[in-house]
Design an enzyme around this catalytic site. Sequence first.
Site, PDB file in Angstrom:
ATOM      1  N   THR A 169      46.451  56.122  69.142  1.00  0.00           N
ATOM      2  CA  THR A 169      46.565  55.081  68.103  1.00  0.00           C
ATOM      3  C   THR A 169      47.688  55.374  67.096  1.00  0.00           C
ATOM      4  O   THR A 169      47.895  56.522  66.699  1.00  0.00           O
ATOM      5  CB  THR A 169      45.217  54.965  67.361  1.00  0.00           C
ATOM      6  OG1 THR A 169      44.199  54.784  68.336  1.00  0.00           O
ATOM      7  CG2 THR A 169      45.196  53.812  66.388  1.00  0.00           C
ATOM      8  N   GLU A 194      37.388  54.209  71.322  1.00  0.00           N
ATOM      9  CA  GLU A 194      37.449  54.057  72.794  1.00  0.00           C
ATOM     10  C   GLU A 194      37.334  52.592  73.218  1.00  0.00           C
ATOM     11  O   GLU A 194      36.604  52.245  74.149  1.00  0.00           O
ATOM     12  CB  GLU A 194      36.391  54.920  73.473  1.00  0.00           C
ATOM     13  CG  GLU A 194      36.713  56.382  73.245  1.00  0.00           C
ATOM     14  CD  GLU A 194      36.481  57.240  74.449  1.00  0.00           C
ATOM     15  OE1 GLU A 194      36.548  56.742  75.598  1.00  0.00           O
ATOM     16  OE2 GLU A 194      36.249  58.430  74.240  1.00  0.00           O
ATOM     17  N   THR A 245      37.394  48.674  71.143  1.00  0.00           N
ATOM     18  CA  THR A 245      36.416  47.967  70.295  1.00  0.00           C
ATOM     19  C   THR A 245      35.509  47.104  71.175  1.00  0.00           C
ATOM     20  O   THR A 245      35.794  46.901  72.365  1.00  0.00           O
ATOM     21  CB  THR A 245      37.152  47.041  69.296  1.00  0.00           C
ATOM     22  OG1 THR A 245      37.866  46.056  70.056  1.00  0.00           O
ATOM     23  CG2 THR A 245      38.107  47.800  68.402  1.00  0.00           C
TER      24      THR A 245
HETATM   25  C1  LIG Z   1      36.597  57.377  63.362  1.00  0.00           C
HETATM   26  C2  LIG Z   1      37.640  56.980  64.364  1.00  0.00           C
HETATM   27  C3  LIG Z   1      38.049  57.885  65.325  1.00  0.00           C
HETATM   28  C4  LIG Z   1      39.061  57.554  66.237  1.00  0.00           C
HETATM   29  N1  LIG Z   1      39.487  58.478  67.148  1.00  0.00           N
HETATM   30  C5  LIG Z   1      40.596  58.222  67.899  1.00  0.00           C
HETATM   31  C6  LIG Z   1      41.193  59.235  68.710  1.00  0.00           C
HETATM   32  O1  LIG Z   1      40.675  60.349  68.828  1.00  0.00           O
HETATM   33  N2  LIG Z   1      42.357  58.961  69.349  1.00  0.00           N
HETATM   34  C7  LIG Z   1      42.966  57.739  69.255  1.00  0.00           C
HETATM   35  O2  LIG Z   1      44.028  57.555  69.861  1.00  0.00           O
HETATM   36  N3  LIG Z   1      42.415  56.737  68.517  1.00  0.00           N
HETATM   37  C8  LIG Z   1      41.248  56.957  67.832  1.00  0.00           C
HETATM   38  N4  LIG Z   1      40.711  55.979  67.036  1.00  0.00           N
HETATM   39  C9  LIG Z   1      41.351  54.681  66.984  1.00  0.00           C
HETATM   40  C10 LIG Z   1      40.570  53.586  67.655  1.00  0.00           C
HETATM   41  O3  LIG Z   1      40.574  53.761  69.046  1.00  0.00           O
HETATM   42  C11 LIG Z   1      41.193  52.267  67.200  1.00  0.00           C
HETATM   43  O4  LIG Z   1      40.869  52.096  65.835  1.00  0.00           O
HETATM   44  C12 LIG Z   1      40.704  51.098  67.994  1.00  0.00           C
HETATM   45  O5  LIG Z   1      41.187  51.158  69.299  1.00  0.00           O
HETATM   46  C13 LIG Z   1      41.133  49.766  67.377  1.00  0.00           C
HETATM   47  O6  LIG Z   1      42.496  49.749  67.151  1.00  0.00           O
HETATM   48  P1  LIG Z   1      43.071  49.329  65.716  1.00  0.00           P
HETATM   49  O7  LIG Z   1      42.400  50.154  64.700  1.00  0.00           O
HETATM   50  O8  LIG Z   1      44.546  49.329  65.736  1.00  0.00           O
HETATM   51  O9  LIG Z   1      42.573  47.840  65.521  1.00  0.00           O
HETATM   52  P2  LIG Z   1      43.252  46.519  66.054  1.00  0.00           P
HETATM   53  O10 LIG Z   1      43.705  46.682  67.456  1.00  0.00           O
HETATM   54  O11 LIG Z   1      44.250  46.087  65.041  1.00  0.00           O
HETATM   55  O12 LIG Z   1      42.010  45.547  66.035  1.00  0.00           O
HETATM   56  C14 LIG Z   1      41.491  44.954  64.835  1.00  0.00           C
HETATM   57  C15 LIG Z   1      40.402  43.966  65.257  1.00  0.00           C
HETATM   58  O13 LIG Z   1      40.966  42.949  66.126  1.00  0.00           O
HETATM   59  C16 LIG Z   1      40.264  42.915  67.367  1.00  0.00           C
HETATM   60  N5  LIG Z   1      41.201  42.630  68.464  1.00  0.00           N
HETATM   61  C17 LIG Z   1      42.370  43.263  68.739  1.00  0.00           C
HETATM   62  N6  LIG Z   1      42.942  42.743  69.852  1.00  0.00           N
HETATM   63  C18 LIG Z   1      42.105  41.760  70.288  1.00  0.00           C
HETATM   64  C19 LIG Z   1      42.124  40.850  71.392  1.00  0.00           C
HETATM   65  N7  LIG Z   1      43.115  40.861  72.280  1.00  0.00           N
HETATM   66  N8  LIG Z   1      41.089  39.995  71.524  1.00  0.00           N
HETATM   67  C20 LIG Z   1      40.048  39.992  70.637  1.00  0.00           C
HETATM   68  N9  LIG Z   1      39.991  40.803  69.567  1.00  0.00           N
HETATM   69  C21 LIG Z   1      40.981  41.697  69.396  1.00  0.00           C
HETATM   70  C22 LIG Z   1      39.653  44.295  67.512  1.00  0.00           C
HETATM   71  O14 LIG Z   1      38.521  44.273  68.358  1.00  0.00           O
HETATM   72  C23 LIG Z   1      39.280  44.624  66.069  1.00  0.00           C
HETATM   73  O15 LIG Z   1      38.063  44.018  65.741  1.00  0.00           O
HETATM   74  C24 LIG Z   1      39.655  56.261  66.176  1.00  0.00           C
HETATM   75  C25 LIG Z   1      39.216  55.333  65.217  1.00  0.00           C
HETATM   76  C26 LIG Z   1      38.236  55.676  64.317  1.00  0.00           C
HETATM   77  C27 LIG Z   1      37.792  54.658  63.296  1.00  0.00           C
END
Ligand SMILES: Cc1cc2nc3c(=O)[nH]c(=O)nc-3n(C[C@H](O)[C@H](O)[C@H](O)COP(=O)(O)OP(=O)(O)OC[C@H]3O[C@@H](n4cnc5c(N)ncnc54)[C@H](O)[C@@H]3O)c2cc1C
Length: 419
Positions: A140, A396, A398
């Site tokens: 991420t 992993e 959403t």
């Molecule tokens: C405590 C914690 C630990 C984590 N650990 C790791 C880790 O070890 N390694 C790592 O790489 N990442 C990690 N992450 C990151 C995590 O995998 C991401 O936060 C997650 O994949 C969502 O990405 P984003 O935050 O950019 O949200 P976004 O992608 O910006 O999404 C925001 C919202 O929009 C929705 N959305 C996005 N695209 C679509 C679509 N096409 N259709 C419908 N809805 C959509 C999402 O479901 C979400 O509700 C961690 C996150 C947290 C909070």
Amino acid sequence: MTIEFEAPKPLVNMQNMLQTVAENMMRSTSREMDENEHSIPWDYIEFMHTAMRSMGGAGGLAPVEEKPKEGAEKRPPIGYQKLAVQIEMLAWGDVGYYLVTPGGGLGAAAVQAAGTPEQKAKFLARFNEEKPTFAAMCMTEPGAGSDTSAIRARAVLDEKTNEWVINGEKIFVTAGDKSFTEYEKLGKGFIVVWASIDPSAGRAGMRAFVVEAGTPGVKITKLEHKLGIRASDTASISLVDARVPFENLLGSPTVEKTTTGFKGAMATFDATRPLVAASGLGVARAALEFLKEKLKENGVEIRYGLPRQKLTSVEREVIDMEIMLKSAWLMVLKAVWMADNKKPNALESSMSKVKAGDVCTKITQKAVEILGPIGYSREFLLEKWFRDAKITDIYEGTGQINRLVVARQILGYSGSELR
Ligand SMILES: Cc1cc2nc3c(=O)[nH]c(=O)nc-3n(C[C@H](O)[C@H](O)[C@H](O)COP(=O)(O)OP(=O)(O)OC[C@H]3O[C@@H](n4cnc5c(N)ncnc54)[C@H](O)[C@@H]3O)c2cc1C
């Protein structure tokens, strides 16, 4: 064909042992860890490392198959099933703590997924050595979470030194601090950083790099303050001209105009989504048991044998919560059974994660609601489990993204056709 629902004896024994750890080491200090975010539970880390080594584990929570005793019939593989049971039990104790269990975590999963046999041998052996050791995975970035193709980190080969030079910004890295910072009590960990070696090739140009703890140019820039799982560190990491040896690129450096390599790596994470689901269900079970216990103390026993219309509304709610929990657990079991038996499980894996994300959020919320002040007070752990549960639906993939994976699998669409 008979369907066997009884857990094998070794699994039950292990479950009992972990329940003791959960009750005595985790629950007793859960609140303290929650209130002192970023403190490190060294006793737990050292105890778990020693215990897992003595049980012949891989020095971390990884699927391990026991060797059959001489002359005994070969049993079907249960490595992932065992892991799901272990994780559910530890998360029942405290899911934040469970995330601090030493071992390779997602970093090792990435090596397993994308590494050559030599790389696996080289990078995975360290988790079974004397000191507890961590690894993390950095995918991420600000602006690239769900959409991994938007990643901007770059790796360029310096041909003079035969090193990759990596620049980029990674956020929300679980166990990033324990994997990268060189603590005296820990072995040398690593982070696996995803970066592009050819941005014009899109996903086909993406590769994973093992970046060893302490590599110059790499900095932990922030430790996140979070709603839940506060015992687990979540780091932001910046890489400025960070140099890693050529052979730390996992897999092949040749960019072909196909995404097979990247897809292959992602597919291996189909094995980890049901495990995240299992952790959420551990939290849900803790909340449901607590709810039933408190109701009982207040004279409310669930009368399971009665027709539904004769039950009180609270009894109906509790029974519905039990149904949700058990059905979600069956989905996890199916997904890990498929992983054990090397059957493609992208559909079941994402389904189990979606279901568990919903179920643990609903159960913990409902339990707080039914118990009112007892659920809301920091005197008890229920309010914490309510906060801890939500992450199941975020990392992993959403809930929305896993729903997309499920829809693609059922309808036969590709990622570009259904986004
Ligand atoms: C405590 C914690 C630990 C984590 N650990 C790791 C880790 O070890 N390694 C790592 O790489 N990442 C990690 N992450 C990151 C995590 O995998 C991401 O936060 C997650 O994949 C969502 O990405 P984003 O935050 O950019 O949200 P976004 O992608 O910006 O999404 C925001 C919202 O929009 C929705 N959305 C996005 N695209 C679509 C679509 N096409 N259709 C419908 N809805 C959509 C999402 O479901 C979400 O509700 C961690 C996150 C947290 C909070």
